[in-house]
Design an enzyme around this catalytic site. Structure first.
Site, mmCIF file in Angstrom:
data_model
loop_
_atom_site.group_PDB
_atom_site.id
_atom_site.type_symbol
_atom_site.label_atom_id
_atom_site.label_comp_id
_atom_site.label_asym_id
_atom_site.label_seq_id
_atom_site.Cartn_x
_atom_site.Cartn_y
_atom_site.Cartn_z
ATOM 1 N N SER A 23 -80.557 -14.298 -1.132
ATOM 2 C CA SER A 23 -81.423 -14.327 -2.317
ATOM 3 C C SER A 23 -82.543 -13.311 -2.099
ATOM 4 C CB SER A 23 -82.017 -15.725 -2.485
ATOM 5 O OG SER A 23 -83.260 -15.655 -3.137
ATOM 6 N N HIS A 48 -77.241 -13.359 -4.553
ATOM 7 C CA HIS A 48 -77.797 -14.483 -5.308
ATOM 8 C C HIS A 48 -79.054 -14.004 -6.035
ATOM 9 C CE1 HIS A 48 -78.622 -18.786 -6.066
ATOM 10 N NE2 HIS A 48 -79.898 -18.437 -5.916
ATOM 11 N N ASP A 50 -82.157 -14.779 -8.599
ATOM 12 C CA ASP A 50 -82.957 -15.897 -9.107
ATOM 13 C C ASP A 50 -83.711 -15.504 -10.375
ATOM 14 O OD1 ASP A 50 -82.514 -18.032 -7.164
ATOM 15 O OD2 ASP A 50 -83.383 -16.628 -5.722
ATOM 16 N N MET A 52 -86.082 -16.574 -13.318
ATOM 17 C CA MET A 52 -87.085 -17.623 -13.620
ATOM 18 C C MET A 52 -87.851 -17.228 -14.875
ATOM 19 S SD MET A 52 -88.608 -18.382 -9.845
ATOM 20 C CE MET A 52 -87.553 -18.476 -8.386
ATOM 21 N N HIS A 81 -78.573 -17.371 -10.773
ATOM 22 C CA HIS A 81 -79.171 -18.717 -10.808
ATOM 23 C C HIS A 81 -80.197 -18.745 -11.935
ATOM 24 C CE1 HIS A 81 -81.638 -21.918 -8.366
ATOM 25 N NE2 HIS A 81 -81.206 -22.375 -9.523
ATOM 26 N N MET A 83 -82.888 -20.285 -13.753
ATOM 27 C CA MET A 83 -83.929 -21.319 -13.770
ATOM 28 C C MET A 83 -84.722 -21.104 -15.059
ATOM 29 S SD MET A 83 -84.914 -21.138 -9.739
ATOM 30 C CE MET A 83 -84.085 -19.566 -9.534
ATOM 31 N N MET A 152 -79.931 -28.092 -4.924
ATOM 32 C CA MET A 152 -81.177 -27.455 -4.492
ATOM 33 C C MET A 152 -81.707 -28.163 -3.249
ATOM 34 S SD MET A 152 -81.669 -24.930 -6.544
ATOM 35 C CE MET A 152 -83.197 -24.431 -5.736
ATOM 36 N N ASP A 190 -78.964 -24.277 -2.026
ATOM 37 C CA ASP A 190 -79.936 -23.223 -2.300
ATOM 38 C C ASP A 190 -81.344 -23.718 -1.990
ATOM 39 O OD1 ASP A 190 -81.299 -21.017 -3.159
ATOM 40 O OD2 ASP A 190 -81.005 -21.407 -5.299
ATOM 41 N N GLY A 191 -81.981 -23.013 -1.057
ATOM 42 C CA GLY A 191 -83.364 -23.318 -0.715
ATOM 43 C C GLY A 191 -83.466 -23.975 0.647
HETATM 44 C C1 DX5 Z 1 -85.711 -21.090 -5.169
HETATM 45 C C2 DX5 Z 1 -84.584 -20.100 -5.314
HETATM 46 C C3 DX5 Z 1 -83.867 -19.864 -4.041
HETATM 47 C C4 DX5 Z 1 -84.779 -19.270 -2.972
HETATM 48 C C5 DX5 Z 1 -84.164 -19.376 -1.632
HETATM 49 O O1 DX5 Z 1 -86.240 -21.385 -6.406
HETATM 50 O O2 DX5 Z 1 -83.640 -20.562 -6.245
HETATM 51 O O3 DX5 Z 1 -82.726 -19.066 -4.242
HETATM 52 O O4 DX5 Z 1 -85.091 -17.948 -3.213
HETATM 53 O O5 DX5 Z 1 -85.102 -18.926 -0.706
HETATM 54 P P1 DX5 Z 1 -85.189 -19.556 0.754
HETATM 55 O O6 DX5 Z 1 -83.855 -19.351 1.379
HETATM 56 O O7 DX5 Z 1 -86.269 -18.762 1.390
HETATM 57 O O8 DX5 Z 1 -85.537 -21.012 0.584
HETATM 58 ZN ZN ZN Z 2 -81.606 -19.615 -6.259
#
Ligand code: DX5
Ligand code: ZN
Length: 240
Positions: A23, A48, A50, A52, A81, A83, A152, A190-191
């Protein structure tokens, strides 16, 4: 059936049963194409991305334009992903931008079953994500439509957080539920995935691990960090 992960040091990317999806939240975004090349060379399986919207989660990152730009600099599948609120209004744009997997949050979909079908009709794999506080029962009736279930490991919004303790028990319960129903979507965590917990994630039943700050950090290079993750997963008993 439990069997050993197929792991081959000579071709880690193709033979590893557990996929690693870096990510980019903690990557150097001013050098995005270079960062993509680095994870490609290190044997990443997916990228990946993200997305948002400042509503579902507080930060705003990027939209379909940037996904399209990423598509042009890699051949790796884009694991997108979303969000965002009302993802059904955006899935066509993200599909056209070149997403391979489109993941929507169960919390954002009044019509989850239909949204997953719509994603597949657009030619993408359909993923459904669950926040740490959302029970498995929220997706139980739509599981047949899912190609991937993302659990998550942190409350979404920021990279660099720690894996929450309810994550692995939840993944184990999801794996059992899928087995019971004879379903085989990927399980993605994820996370909070790090070198020290990657093996436990795989043993719990995950088949895809997202890794942000474990890959992009100041302590070591992307190549070294990816190698450490692969090493941690070597020889892990898992269900593929
Ligand atoms: C969180 C994201 C993840 C995040 C993962 O909202 O969806 O993809 O970037 O980062 P790490 O691996 O640092 O938790
Ligand atoms: Zn993510």
């Amino acid at each position: 059936m439990v069997h050993r992960i197929r792991y081959d040091y000579t071709d880690q990317n193709k033979m590893a049963a557990i996929k690693i999806a870096p990510s980019f939240l903690t990557a150097d975004l001013a050098r995005l194409a270079d960062e993509v090349r680095a994870v490609e060379e290190a044997g990443a399986d997916y990228l990946h991305l993200d997305v948002m919207d400042g509503h579902f989660v507080p930060p705003i990152t990027f939209g379909a334009l940037v996904v399209e730009a990423m598509r042009k600099v890699t051949r790796l599948p884009l694991d997108v992903h979303l969000m965002i609120e009302r993802p059904e209004r955006q899935i066509e744009a993200f599909a056209q931008a070149g997403s391979a997997i489109l993941n929507v949050h169960a919390e954002t979909c009044s019509h989850l079953h239909r949204v997953l079908q719509q994603i597949k009709a657009l030619g993408c794999r359909a993923g459904v994500c669950l926040n740490p506080g959302t029970p498995l029962s929220a997706i139980k009736e739509a599981l047949e439509e899912a190609d991937q279930v993302m659990v998550m490991g942190v409350n979404p919004g920021w990279g660099g957080q720690s894996l929450l303790p309810n994550t692995l028990p939840k993944v184990r319960r999801l794996r059992a539920l899928l087995d019971e129903r004879g379903l085989t979507p990927d399980i993605e965590i994820d996370g909070g995935v790090k070198v020290h917990n990657a093996a436990a994630c795989a043993q719990a039943g995950a088949t895809v691990l997202v890794a942000g700050s474990a890959v992009f950090n100041d302590e070591a290079s992307v190549g070294e960090n990816m190698a450490a993750l692969r090493q941690a997963l070597a020889g892990v008993e898992t269900r593929a």
